[in-house]
Write a protein that holds these residues in place. Structure first.
Motif, PDB file in Angstrom:
ATOM      1  N   TYR A   7      33.004  13.702 -21.698  1.00  0.00           N
ATOM      2  CA  TYR A   7      32.590  13.373 -23.068  1.00  0.00           C
ATOM      3  C   TYR A   7      33.075  14.442 -24.046  1.00  0.00           C
ATOM      4  O   TYR A   7      33.592  14.113 -25.130  1.00  0.00           O
ATOM      5  CB  TYR A   7      31.068  13.243 -23.139  1.00  0.00           C
ATOM      6  CG  TYR A   7      30.548  11.938 -22.599  1.00  0.00           C
ATOM      7  CD1 TYR A   7      30.406  10.831 -23.414  1.00  0.00           C
ATOM      8  CD2 TYR A   7      30.212  11.803 -21.254  1.00  0.00           C
ATOM      9  CE1 TYR A   7      29.928   9.627 -22.922  1.00  0.00           C
ATOM     10  CE2 TYR A   7      29.735  10.606 -20.746  1.00  0.00           C
ATOM     11  CZ  TYR A   7      29.601   9.523 -21.584  1.00  0.00           C
ATOM     12  OH  TYR A   7      29.143   8.322 -21.091  1.00  0.00           O
ATOM     13  N   PHE A   8      32.917  15.703 -23.694  1.00  0.00           N
ATOM     14  CA  PHE A   8      33.363  16.780 -24.581  1.00  0.00           C
ATOM     15  C   PHE A   8      34.885  16.790 -24.714  1.00  0.00           C
ATOM     16  O   PHE A   8      35.424  16.995 -25.814  1.00  0.00           O
ATOM     17  CB  PHE A   8      32.880  18.134 -24.058  1.00  0.00           C
ATOM     18  CG  PHE A   8      31.450  18.430 -24.380  1.00  0.00           C
ATOM     19  CD1 PHE A   8      31.054  18.630 -25.693  1.00  0.00           C
ATOM     20  CD2 PHE A   8      30.490  18.503 -23.378  1.00  0.00           C
ATOM     21  CE1 PHE A   8      29.729  18.900 -26.014  1.00  0.00           C
ATOM     22  CE2 PHE A   8      29.163  18.773 -23.683  1.00  0.00           C
ATOM     23  CZ  PHE A   8      28.777  18.977 -24.998  1.00  0.00           C
ATOM     24  N   LYS A   9      35.586  16.567 -23.625  1.00  0.00           N
ATOM     25  CA  LYS A   9      37.048  16.571 -23.664  1.00  0.00           C
ATOM     26  C   LYS A   9      37.570  15.447 -24.544  1.00  0.00           C
ATOM     27  O   LYS A   9      38.456  15.652 -25.384  1.00  0.00           O
ATOM     28  CB  LYS A   9      37.613  16.430 -22.251  1.00  0.00           C
ATOM     29  CG  LYS A   9      39.127  16.576 -22.175  1.00  0.00           C
ATOM     30  CD  LYS A   9      39.603  16.573 -20.737  1.00  0.00           C
ATOM     31  CE  LYS A   9      41.120  16.770 -20.673  1.00  0.00           C
ATOM     32  NZ  LYS A   9      41.603  16.790 -19.257  1.00  0.00           N
ATOM     33  N   PHE A  10      36.997  14.248 -24.369  1.00  0.00           N
ATOM     34  CA  PHE A  10      37.457  13.127 -25.189  1.00  0.00           C
ATOM     35  C   PHE A  10      37.034  13.295 -26.636  1.00  0.00           C
ATOM     36  O   PHE A  10      37.725  12.817 -27.543  1.00  0.00           O
ATOM     37  CB  PHE A  10      36.907  11.806 -24.641  1.00  0.00           C
ATOM     38  CG  PHE A  10      37.479  10.600 -25.334  1.00  0.00           C
ATOM     39  CD1 PHE A  10      38.731  10.113 -24.984  1.00  0.00           C
ATOM     40  CD2 PHE A  10      36.770   9.952 -26.332  1.00  0.00           C
ATOM     41  CE1 PHE A  10      39.267   9.009 -25.630  1.00  0.00           C
ATOM     42  CE2 PHE A  10      37.300   8.852 -26.979  1.00  0.00           C
ATOM     43  CZ  PHE A  10      38.552   8.372 -26.626  1.00  0.00           C
ATOM     44  N   LEU A  11      35.902  13.956 -26.880  1.00  0.00           N
ATOM     45  CA  LEU A  11      35.468  14.209 -28.246  1.00  0.00           C
ATOM     46  C   LEU A  11      36.512  15.025 -29.002  1.00  0.00           C
ATOM     47  O   LEU A  11      36.833  14.725 -30.160  1.00  0.00           O
ATOM     48  CB  LEU A  11      34.123  14.932 -28.248  1.00  0.00           C
ATOM     49  CG  LEU A  11      33.553  15.310 -29.618  1.00  0.00           C
ATOM     50  CD1 LEU A  11      33.306  14.071 -30.468  1.00  0.00           C
ATOM     51  CD2 LEU A  11      32.268  16.116 -29.471  1.00  0.00           C
ATOM     52  N   LEU A  12      37.050  16.040 -28.353  1.00  0.00           N
ATOM     53  CA  LEU A  12      38.096  16.851 -28.979  1.00  0.00           C
ATOM     54  C   LEU A  12      39.340  16.014 -29.263  1.00  0.00           C
ATOM     55  O   LEU A  12      39.954  16.116 -30.337  1.00  0.00           O
ATOM     56  CB  LEU A  12      38.446  18.037 -28.074  1.00  0.00           C
ATOM     57  CG  LEU A  12      37.345  19.079 -27.862  1.00  0.00           C
ATOM     58  CD1 LEU A  12      37.800  20.135 -26.861  1.00  0.00           C
ATOM     59  CD2 LEU A  12      36.966  19.733 -29.183  1.00  0.00           C
ATOM     60  N   VAL A  13      39.718  15.172 -28.287  1.00  0.00           N
ATOM     61  CA  VAL A  13      40.893  14.311 -28.472  1.00  0.00           C
ATOM     62  C   VAL A  13      40.663  13.335 -29.618  1.00  0.00           C
ATOM     63  O   VAL A  13      41.561  13.114 -30.452  1.00  0.00           O
ATOM     64  CB  VAL A  13      41.204  13.549 -27.166  1.00  0.00           C
ATOM     65  CG1 VAL A  13      42.315  12.518 -27.390  1.00  0.00           C
ATOM     66  CG2 VAL A  13      41.617  14.512 -26.064  1.00  0.00           C
ATOM     67  N   SER A  14      39.482  12.763 -29.689  1.00  0.00           N
ATOM     68  CA  SER A  14      39.188  11.783 -30.740  1.00  0.00           C
ATOM     69  C   SER A  14      39.133  12.424 -32.122  1.00  0.00           C
ATOM     70  O   SER A  14      39.507  11.793 -33.113  1.00  0.00           O
ATOM     71  CB  SER A  14      37.868  11.075 -30.440  1.00  0.00           C
ATOM     72  OG  SER A  14      36.791  12.000 -30.417  1.00  0.00           O
ATOM     73  N   ILE A  15      38.674  13.674 -32.199  1.00  0.00           N
ATOM     74  CA  ILE A  15      38.655  14.371 -33.495  1.00  0.00           C
ATOM     75  C   ILE A  15      40.080  14.577 -33.995  1.00  0.00           C
ATOM     76  O   ILE A  15      40.392  14.336 -35.180  1.00  0.00           O
ATOM     77  CB  ILE A  15      37.914  15.721 -33.370  1.00  0.00           C
ATOM     78  CG1 ILE A  15      36.413  15.484 -33.151  1.00  0.00           C
ATOM     79  CG2 ILE A  15      38.141  16.576 -34.609  1.00  0.00           C
ATOM     80  CD1 ILE A  15      35.635  16.750 -32.869  1.00  0.00           C
ATOM     81  N   ILE A  16      40.964  15.011 -33.106  1.00  0.00           N
ATOM     82  CA  ILE A  16      42.375  15.204 -33.482  1.00  0.00           C
ATOM     83  C   ILE A  16      42.995  13.877 -33.896  1.00  0.00           C
ATOM     84  O   ILE A  16      43.705  13.791 -34.918  1.00  0.00           O
ATOM     85  CB  ILE A  16      43.155  15.827 -32.301  1.00  0.00           C
ATOM     86  CG1 ILE A  16      42.626  17.228 -32.004  1.00  0.00           C
ATOM     87  CG2 ILE A  16      44.648  15.887 -32.618  1.00  0.00           C
ATOM     88  CD1 ILE A  16      43.199  17.854 -30.751  1.00  0.00           C
ATOM     89  N   ALA A  17      42.722  12.813 -33.132  1.00  0.00           N
ATOM     90  CA  ALA A  17      43.266  11.496 -33.454  1.00  0.00           C
ATOM     91  C   ALA A  17      42.725  10.989 -34.788  1.00  0.00           C
ATOM     92  O   ALA A  17      43.457  10.374 -35.572  1.00  0.00           O
ATOM     93  CB  ALA A  17      42.940  10.514 -32.340  1.00  0.00           C
TER      94      ALA A  17
END
Length: 305
Positions: free
Chosen positions: A124-134
């Motif tokens: 969840y934390f890893k994808f959160l970072l990816v989604s913020i950048i996206a």
């Protein structure tokens, strides 16, 4: 308890909405029981935080600069707490859906949902970072599209809502493709878009229709309790400058705000179910796992094994 629902199958627009209604009818009671057990502690903390915030409100005197800053800090803390609670319960709803489809029944409880969420917390934390950048990258074209749609009478507002619904489903499906090991987090958003664009109208409109229905229900559910609490507060305390000076006034405000938070959380958790059905549809269109499984089972039946 086993549920009679087929998760993995290709669906058209009307089938997505109908299957969501069917699934909701099958799991509504279990869904509420499971989630409400998890919600007790966070909601109690929100109640305490909101009540503490009401103690800083004084309508009878002019607040000093430091008192105003305290109130602003509490408001920011409450909004941050609401954001965190919403994200956590969104994760609970995702893990609930995954357990539901993997077990093909409701033979699990809130402890299982909690354990699954904690186990996959790193994802969840890893994808959160990816989604913020996206989101930063997509912000300008998305806002540009919304501005254009705003100038289209009547249809533009619906088109903007459908566009927003698609973005939500897009990120949701990207996470689940990553969560279940189909894609790496780094390019899950890009790859999932390639999958979803095949039936973009069906996915977007179905998600928007369900969200619109729940938004209408949410307004009705918040309006009625607000009126009841408001009438009780008016007849017992009165809406005067000393409203927040009494314990009853603070409690009315705290309980009302906490109920709104609960309804807000439940609304977003219900959207997980329809997004999950869309994800299963997109996954079946792409990978055809259900078709392959049926072929394998057919072969076993022919061999007598």
């Amino acid at each position: 308890m086993e549920i009679d629902f087929e998760f993995r199958k290709e669906r058209k627009l009307s089938e997505i909405v109908q299957d969501f209604i069917n699934l909701l009818r099958l799991v509504l009671r279990h869904f509420f029981q499971t989630i409400l057990r998890l919600a007790i502690v966070p909601l109690c903390l929100m109640l305490i935080l909101i009540y503490y915030g009401t103690t800083k409100i004084n309508l009878t005197t002019t607040q000093s600069w430091t008192e105003s800053m305290d109130l602003i800090f509490i408001a920011v803390a409450a909004l941050f707490a609401l954001l965190v609670v919403s994200m956590v319960f969104f994760g609970f709803a995702i893990e609930y859906f995954i357990l539901l489809k993997n077990k093909r029944g409701t033979d699990f409880d809130s402890h299982d949902v909690w354990q699954a969420f904690v186990t996959n917390l790193g994802k969840y934390f890893k994808f959160l970072l990816v989604s913020i950048i996206a989101s930063v990258i997509l912000f300008i074209p998305f806002m540009f599209a919304l501005i254009i749609l705003m100038f289209i009478p009547f249809i533009g507002s619906f088109a903007a809502g459908i566009l927003g619904a698609f973005v939500g489903v897009w990120f949701f499906c990207a996470f689940l493709f990553y969560r279940e090991g189909y894609m790496p987090a780094s390019n899950a958003i890009q790859q999932s878009f390639s999958i979803l664009k095949k039936k973009i109208i069906d996915y977007s409109v179905s998600s928007y229709v369900v969200s619109l229905v729940f938004q209408t229900l949410l307004v009705m559910l918040t309006l009625i309790p607000s009126l009841i609490i408001g009438i009780i507060a008016y007849n017992t305390i009165g809406f005067e400058n000393t409203f927040f000076d009494s314990v009853a006034g603070r409690m009315f405000t705290s309980i009302g705000a906490t109920l709104l938070v609960l309804l807000y959380i439940v609304y977003y958790m219900f959207t997980v179910l329809v997004s999950g059905i869309i994800y299963e549809t997109a996954k079946e269109v792409t990978y055809g796992e259900d078709v392959y499984e049926k072929i394998q089972n057919l072969g076993k039946e022919e061999d007598g094994q």
